[in-house]
Design a protein around this motif. Sequence first.
Motif, mmCIF file in Angstrom:
data_model
loop_
_atom_site.group_PDB
_atom_site.id
_atom_site.type_symbol
_atom_site.label_atom_id
_atom_site.label_comp_id
_atom_site.label_asym_id
_atom_site.label_seq_id
_atom_site.Cartn_x
_atom_site.Cartn_y
_atom_site.Cartn_z
ATOM 1 N N UNK A 132 0.824 -1.209 0.000
ATOM 2 C CA UNK A 132 0.000 0.000 0.000
ATOM 3 C C UNK A 132 0.858 1.258 0.000
ATOM 4 N N UNK A 133 1.893 1.276 0.829
ATOM 5 C CA UNK A 133 2.764 2.456 0.894
ATOM 6 C C UNK A 133 3.519 2.638 -0.424
ATOM 7 N N UNK A 134 4.074 1.553 -0.946
ATOM 8 C CA UNK A 134 4.812 1.658 -2.205
ATOM 9 C C UNK A 134 3.936 2.068 -3.366
ATOM 10 N N UNK A 135 2.695 1.556 -3.409
ATOM 11 C CA UNK A 135 1.773 1.968 -4.469
ATOM 12 C C UNK A 135 1.449 3.455 -4.335
ATOM 13 N N UNK A 136 1.282 3.901 -3.095
ATOM 14 C CA UNK A 136 1.038 5.325 -2.892
ATOM 15 C C UNK A 136 2.189 6.178 -3.386
ATOM 16 N N UNK A 137 3.414 5.736 -3.120
ATOM 17 C CA UNK A 137 4.581 6.467 -3.628
ATOM 18 C C UNK A 137 4.594 6.481 -5.149
ATOM 19 N N UNK A 138 4.202 5.351 -5.767
ATOM 20 C CA UNK A 138 4.222 5.267 -7.227
ATOM 21 C C UNK A 138 3.154 6.141 -7.876
ATOM 22 N N UNK A 139 2.150 6.540 -7.120
ATOM 23 C CA UNK A 139 1.128 7.442 -7.655
ATOM 24 C C UNK A 139 1.581 8.896 -7.666
ATOM 25 N N UNK A 140 2.709 9.189 -7.016
ATOM 26 C CA UNK A 140 3.237 10.555 -7.023
ATOM 27 C C UNK A 140 3.891 10.870 -8.364
ATOM 28 N N UNK A 141 3.840 12.129 -8.805
ATOM 29 C CA UNK A 141 4.353 12.479 -10.139
ATOM 30 C C UNK A 141 5.809 12.102 -10.371
ATOM 31 N N UNK A 142 6.636 12.129 -9.328
ATOM 32 C CA UNK A 142 8.053 11.855 -9.518
ATOM 33 C C UNK A 142 8.332 10.399 -9.886
ATOM 34 N N UNK A 143 7.359 9.523 -9.660
ATOM 35 C CA UNK A 143 7.619 8.121 -10.005
ATOM 36 C C UNK A 143 7.747 7.939 -11.512
ATOM 37 N N UNK A 144 6.984 8.672 -12.286
ATOM 38 C CA UNK A 144 7.107 8.567 -13.742
ATOM 39 C C UNK A 144 8.516 8.944 -14.191
ATOM 40 N N UNK A 145 9.075 10.005 -13.583
ATOM 41 C CA UNK A 145 10.444 10.403 -13.915
ATOM 42 C C UNK A 145 11.434 9.309 -13.531
ATOM 43 N N UNK A 146 11.178 8.660 -12.402
ATOM 44 C CA UNK A 146 12.034 7.549 -11.988
ATOM 45 C C UNK A 146 12.010 6.432 -13.023
ATOM 46 N N UNK A 147 10.817 6.023 -13.442
ATOM 47 C CA UNK A 147 10.707 4.921 -14.404
ATOM 48 C C UNK A 147 11.357 5.278 -15.735
ATOM 49 N N UNK A 148 11.175 6.508 -16.167
ATOM 50 C CA UNK A 148 11.826 6.940 -17.399
ATOM 51 C C UNK A 148 13.346 6.875 -17.269
ATOM 52 N N UNK A 149 13.860 7.237 -16.093
ATOM 53 C CA UNK A 149 15.298 7.193 -15.863
ATOM 54 C C UNK A 149 15.808 5.757 -15.813
ATOM 55 N N UNK A 150 15.010 4.837 -15.272
ATOM 56 C CA UNK A 150 15.393 3.419 -15.265
ATOM 57 C C UNK A 150 15.679 2.946 -16.693
#
Length: 415
Positions: A269-287
């Motif tokens: 639940x906590x990790x999914x909540x973090x992934x809903x934040x806008x910065x997660x998309x930038x993280x995935x793109x950087x991966x």
Amino acid sequence: MEYPEVREVDPAVADALVGEVDRQRETLSMIASENHVSKAVLEAQGSALTNKYAEGYPGARYYAGCEFADDVEELAVERAKELWGAEHVNVQPHSGTQANMAVYLAMLDPGDRILSLELNHGGHLSHGHPANFTGQLYDVEQYRVDEETGYIDYDALAEQAEAFEPDVIVSGYSAYPREVEWERIQDVADSVGAYHLADIAHITGLVAAGVHDSPVGVADFVTGSTHKTIRAGRGGIVMTGEEHADDVDAAVFPGGQGGPLMHNIAGKAVGFGEALEPEFEAYAEQVVANAEALAESFADDGLEVVSGGTDTHLVLVDLRESHPDVSGGDAEDALADANVVLNANTVPGETRSPFDPSGIRAGTPGLTTRGFEEDDLREVGDLIHRVVDADGDEAVVADVRDRVAELTDAHPLYE
């Protein structure tokens, strides 16, 4: 992270826990299925929910006192639905393999047919390997990638499916570095009357962020791990439409496991909540950008990159041409001595033993979490090549180890 409570009760375990944190801090974690979760996820997974049995589902438990367990599971489910756009989500599987097991139990009878990618070509044990329950309970036939290109041959897959007439076709892989054409596989499944199970264990985060096409809404079932590119609590997940929801839920519990690990679901639940934040998309793109840079570095150094590159978080290297006397196991061991942690891996057309294969697999999720960017990964690729090329030269390994220490100091973990 000193674990003072553990140290007071059990110093030996405390030593191991502190040692593991130090190991992660001091090494380049490049195993493609690993990542570094946040302190918030770690705290949730270490919570008092570890004490609670909550067999059943929210609002229909077999034990009293589940009101907060219900809250946590409902949050995990709703956040997962938002992340992946799924109609129905089950967050109780203890692992990606048990998520797959749930689909098989829900939809197949022993002896039914599974068509999946061969392990040596990038598939997973739970897709039908004879050492796994799937290979023991079901009639499995496996397709392959084109050994020349490293890509899935979808026309050959269609021909094989027509001849084999499977009940389930499995897509989604453990060592396939390219985008998967989910709709083409769904078309094949429809043409032969099979279900389509898309296992996105490795790319859950990339799919959630929209940097990899999604099979949700395309495949009949989507399974995955929740601790890899999505960086949530450790475990598995099943997504499907309402048509199959009850069957899947019954296959998870009571069909395949007992009480859910509620502390892990809290981490989800906590990790999914973090992934809903806008910065997660930038993280995935950087991966993905980091993986592309790593693949380019390997190719520039003369290493053979399977499929010529990557669209995902991983790079697969075939050492047979550039270093015929170096096995993947040799490379893994030498790199571990230099504090670069990745894994030996089979490659398409494997000619060595699967226990000491011809390739290495490197992933970028963990390094990206630490803040590494493209130039860093190009240098890391050069360091890996130096070690592979060194033929056991301790001076080279020591030099690379020193540079790794500088890189990890520059990108601290769990401060």
